[in-house]
Design an enzyme around this catalytic site. Structure first.
Site, short mmCIF file in Angstrom:
data_model
loop_
_atom_site.label_atom_id
_atom_site.label_comp_id
_atom_site.label_asym_id
_atom_site.label_seq_id
_atom_site.Cartn_x
_atom_site.Cartn_y
_atom_site.Cartn_z
N SER A 79 -61.05 65.81 -10.15
CA SER A 79 -60.92 64.36 -10.04
C SER A 79 -62.26 63.79 -9.61
O SER A 79 -63.04 64.43 -8.89
CB SER A 79 -59.86 63.98 -9.01
OG SER A 79 -59.87 62.59 -8.75
N TYR B 188 -56.55 64.37 -0.61
CA TYR B 188 -56.54 64.65 -2.05
C TYR B 188 -57.97 64.87 -2.55
O TYR B 188 -58.23 65.82 -3.30
CB TYR B 188 -55.89 63.48 -2.79
CG TYR B 188 -55.90 63.60 -4.29
CD1 TYR B 188 -54.94 64.36 -4.95
CD2 TYR B 188 -56.87 62.96 -5.06
CE1 TYR B 188 -54.94 64.47 -6.34
CE2 TYR B 188 -56.88 63.07 -6.44
CZ TYR B 188 -55.92 63.83 -7.08
OH TYR B 188 -55.93 63.94 -8.45
#
Length: 248
Positions: free
Chosen positions: A143, A157
């Protein structure tokens, strides 16, 4: 012989888009899911309607016994493994680190990091030419959060995806001589249900002004990058990253 790809977290979003595109490229697809059996079944139905082969296999990648079952069932139902896409990941509601519980951190890292390592371990055992395998490819879904940090939203995250970046580099160099290529994609703001999991379904609309291309991306745009990295066209590409982020 038809190639087989196992895609974790393939019942929705980027995973589902990758599964549907993989069939167009000639793969048989193992559609892994954790809880949404109906969504996984829908992906399989769409693949079969297009003339492809697919099976839905339930497994929580955070649990080692379930990962072992996932790989055994993939090969039992579809044949020898050719490729793995480590896509399964979870996102918890937005908050700052000071309010995050240890239980939350453990959940995020168990799925996003340990799950990816366990799945890659099982794929290496099957693909490595050193073990008599045919070679193959692994693509990890990272990501842009790994680079941007996701301050005030989900630093846990982001940290888990930073671990995936490091893991991609290390494993790629570890198994390059064994016929296995390992790469990653870093999606940016992509239109998927994951934003709702974080408590802000409209997050892309709020942040799209920070994207040079002034829009969010589509899951299919990420899937195309994943499929290229799996393909023979990327035969000399390993330990590399493709950012699908509109320039953000």
């Amino acid at each position: 012989m038809q190639k087989t790809v196992l895609i974790t977290g393939a019942s929705r979003g980027i995973g589902a888009a990758t599964a549907l595109m993989a069939v167009q490229r000639g793969y048989a697809v193992a559609v892994n899911y954790r809880s949404d059996a109906a969504a996984a079944a829908d992906v399989v139905s769409r693949i079969e309607a297009a003339g492809g082969r697919a099976v839905a296999i339930r497994a929580d990648v955070a649990a080692e016994t379930e990962v072992l079952h996932l790989f055994e069932e993939t090969e039992r139902q579809l044949g020898p493994l050719s490729a793995l896409v480590n896509n399964a990941a979870i996102l918890e509601p937005q908050m700052t680190l000071e309010t995050m519980s240890a239980e939350r951190l453990q959940r995020v890292f168990a799925t996003n990091v340990i799950g990816s390592l366990l799945c890659a371990r099982e794929a290496v055992k099957r693909l490595s030419t050193r073990h008599g395998g045919p070679g193959g490819a692994i693509v990890n879904v990272s990501s842009m959060a790994a680079r941007l940090g996701s301050a005030n939203e989900y630093v846990d995250y982001a940290a888990s995806k930073g671990a995936i970046d490091s893991f991609t580099l290390g494993l790629a160099r570890e198994v390059a001589a064994d016929g296995i290529r390992v790469n990653a994609v870093r999606p940016g703001l992509i239109h998927t249900d994951m934003h709702a999991s974080g408590g802000e379904p409209g997050r892309i609309e709020r942040l799209k002004g920070s994207v040079p291309m002034r829009r969010g991306g589509q899951a299919e745009e990420v899937a195309a990058a994943i499929l290229w990295l799996l393909s023979d066209e990327a035969s000399y590409t390993t330990a590399s990253f493709i950012e699908v982020s509109g320039g953000r």
